[in-house]
Motif scaffolding. Sequence first.
Motif, short mmCIF file in Angstrom:
data_model
loop_
_atom_site.label_atom_id
_atom_site.label_comp_id
_atom_site.label_asym_id
_atom_site.label_seq_id
_atom_site.Cartn_x
_atom_site.Cartn_y
_atom_site.Cartn_z
N ILE A 51 0.91 -1.09 -0.13
CA ILE A 51 -0.01 0.04 -0.23
C ILE A 51 0.87 1.16 0.03
N TYR A 52 0.71 2.07 -0.98
CA TYR A 52 1.47 3.39 -1.08
C TYR A 52 0.83 4.36 -0.24
N VAL A 53 1.87 5.04 0.51
CA VAL A 53 1.23 6.07 1.25
C VAL A 53 2.13 7.48 1.29
N GLU A 54 1.43 8.50 0.68
CA GLU A 54 2.29 9.68 0.57
C GLU A 54 1.46 11.01 0.80
N ALA A 55 2.20 12.07 0.86
CA ALA A 55 1.52 13.32 1.53
C ALA A 55 0.45 13.78 0.35
N ILE A 56 -0.28 14.62 0.75
CA ILE A 56 -1.22 15.28 -0.41
C ILE A 56 -0.48 16.12 -1.37
N LYS A 57 -0.86 16.27 -2.66
CA LYS A 57 0.01 16.99 -3.57
C LYS A 57 -0.44 18.32 -3.82
N GLY A 58 0.77 19.10 -4.22
CA GLY A 58 0.14 20.74 -4.25
C GLY A 58 0.43 21.59 -3.30
N LEU A 59 0.75 21.04 -2.05
CA LEU A 59 1.22 21.88 -1.09
C LEU A 59 2.46 21.62 -0.71
N PRO A 60 3.12 22.64 -0.33
CA PRO A 60 4.60 22.43 0.08
C PRO A 60 5.01 21.27 1.19
N LEU A 61 5.64 20.46 0.64
CA LEU A 61 6.00 19.25 1.65
C LEU A 61 6.93 19.55 2.83
N GLU A 62 6.39 19.38 4.06
CA GLU A 62 7.30 19.71 5.13
C GLU A 62 8.21 18.60 5.65
N LYS A 63 7.54 17.50 5.93
CA LYS A 63 8.26 16.23 6.58
C LYS A 63 7.29 15.21 6.41
N ASP A 64 7.86 14.20 5.73
CA ASP A 64 7.08 12.72 5.57
C ASP A 64 5.72 13.09 5.00
N LEU A 65 4.62 12.85 6.00
CA LEU A 65 3.15 12.97 5.40
C LEU A 65 2.53 14.34 5.62
N VAL A 66 3.56 15.50 6.41
CA VAL A 66 2.95 16.79 6.74
C VAL A 66 3.30 17.81 5.64
N VAL A 67 2.02 18.34 5.07
CA VAL A 67 2.61 19.74 4.25
C VAL A 67 2.14 20.82 4.69
N ASP A 68 2.63 21.71 4.20
CA ASP A 68 2.21 23.25 4.78
C ASP A 68 0.64 23.51 4.31
N MET A 69 -0.09 23.82 5.27
CA MET A 69 -1.53 23.96 4.61
C MET A 69 -1.82 25.39 4.72
N GLU A 70 -0.97 26.34 4.94
CA GLU A 70 -1.02 27.72 5.01
C GLU A 70 -1.88 28.23 3.72
N PRO A 71 -1.27 28.18 2.45
CA PRO A 71 -2.04 28.33 1.30
C PRO A 71 -3.35 27.75 1.08
N PHE A 72 -3.69 26.71 1.62
CA PHE A 72 -5.08 26.19 1.53
C PHE A 72 -5.98 27.17 2.41
N PHE A 73 -5.51 27.42 3.86
CA PHE A 73 -6.27 28.08 4.52
C PHE A 73 -6.40 29.57 4.00
N GLY A 104 10.18 4.02 -8.97
CA GLY A 104 10.43 4.75 -10.03
C GLY A 104 9.96 6.06 -10.13
N ARG A 105 9.17 6.75 -9.03
CA ARG A 105 8.66 7.70 -9.17
C ARG A 105 8.99 8.66 -7.73
N PRO A 106 10.17 9.22 -7.93
CA PRO A 106 10.53 10.04 -6.76
C PRO A 106 9.37 11.14 -6.33
N ALA A 107 8.86 11.68 -7.50
CA ALA A 107 7.76 12.72 -7.33
C ALA A 107 6.69 12.57 -6.95
N GLY A 108 6.39 10.90 -6.54
CA GLY A 108 5.00 10.64 -6.04
C GLY A 108 4.59 9.68 -7.11
N THR A 109 3.34 9.21 -6.59
CA THR A 109 2.57 8.18 -7.77
C THR A 109 1.75 8.95 -8.54
#
Lengths: 248, 147
Positions: free
Chosen positions: A102-124, B25-30
């Motif tokens: 199972i692939y788990v990653e942070a949500i896309k399009g917001l600045p990645l801060e650490k692991d699964l945490v992104v900076d939500m400021e632009p969103f808010f 194969g996708r460092p930028a994410g899936t």
Amino acid sequence: MADHVAEAPVPTIESFTVTLIIRRFDPEVDEEPRWVDYDVEMYATDRILDALHKIKWEVDGSLTFRRSCAHGICGSDAMRINGRNRLACKTLIKDLDISQPIYVEAIKGLPLEKDLVVDMEPFFESYRQIQPFLQASSKPEKERIQSVAERERFDDTTKCILCAACTSSCPVFWTDGQYFGPAAIVNAHRFIFDSRDEAANVRLDILNDKEGVWRCRTTFNCTEACPRGIQVTQAIAEVKQAMIRGKV
Amino acid sequence: MPEKSAEALADEFARRRTPDIDPPGRPAGTLYRGHEGMWSWVLHRVTGVAIFFFLLVHVLDTALVRVSPEAYNAVIGTYQTPIMGLGEVALVAAIVFHALNGLRIILVDFWAGGTRHHKLMFWTVIVLWALLMLGFTPRHLMNVFSH
Ligand code: HEM
Ligand code: SF4
Ligand code: FES
């Protein structure tokens, strides 16, 4: 004693080894995010959040993610699970194909801060811009009266928990971070169609911007991502139509 | 607790760091796994941009007629080669999809039932597209290859 009841064997609940591949990023060490895999023992009724807890508590305490309520209410733990935005606390192991990792990653399009945490400021920031509060000039003696039908008009969009699953599932938002995004439009909809509110036109003006509703390309990713089942694309379409008619 | 030297600590941290695995194969994410709505939009944009570039070239080659009728004839003549004939199939395929799906997008935006039925409308677009292409492609290719 003759009537001694034989103890029924305690049924053992089946557990599974589940492989999670998590996209990790530590800004102090890593130049780029890296995928790391973990095997965890899970029950079918466990959630991805439980797997993350298990890893954090038993394997690697440095794994970083947000969660608060753990019950789908606070909106802290939106993340991309197997390529789709979901709340970790509402995604059950039994609903995933665990014969595959199972692939788990942070949500896309917001600045990645650490692991699964992104900076939500632009969103808010986008959320604040649509003035998400009731604006009414009258001061009634008691409550502001609203009919059932009037309340029904915006019922769907009152359910938002600001998790950002929708906004960060939107291809337009990924490439144009200035776009207000579905969540801001959903929350504008909640007041635009509220009969007690008087600032609908102000909000329609704000969203008539070139980074407003017209950026929406109706990909429906937001509707499919929303953990509250809000018909997000429908809400955006209603705002577009109100704008064209020039009234609510 | 005995004090640890900085090196010992750094060493311990390095060991504690979980090892990397081969990234998928996708460092930028899936790739985001959207459904009909997302893929119809991808196709709509790809076909839209493709049609745009064709039109750009087509305006230029048509403008050649003002340079000289001979130059115009020479360039337009190349459209009769089989390669261009196949290219025309691709062009028609792109335009037909873009036009049908464009009508679908208009319905999604402005028809009250649009957002509820967008998936059904997408598959309707695909079926209509396939029917139109089945009608067009054999006739067109017969023309192209019988010259
Ligand atoms: C045949 C009739 C056509 C129809 C019914 C049509 C319809 C549409 C519609 C409704 C959109 C908006 C898409 C959206 O909101 O997501 C659009 C976008 C677009 N169209 Fe067309 N179109 C047609 C012809 C053309 C032609 C001839 C070109 C090329 C010159 C073209 C290029 C584009 C491009 C580049 C986009 C932008 C795609 C995007 O933003 O995702 N279209 N079309
Ligand atoms: S509309 Fe749904 S997906 Fe978007 S922020 Fe609100 S609850 Fe989350
Ligand atoms: S932890 Fe609160 S919504 Fe998931």
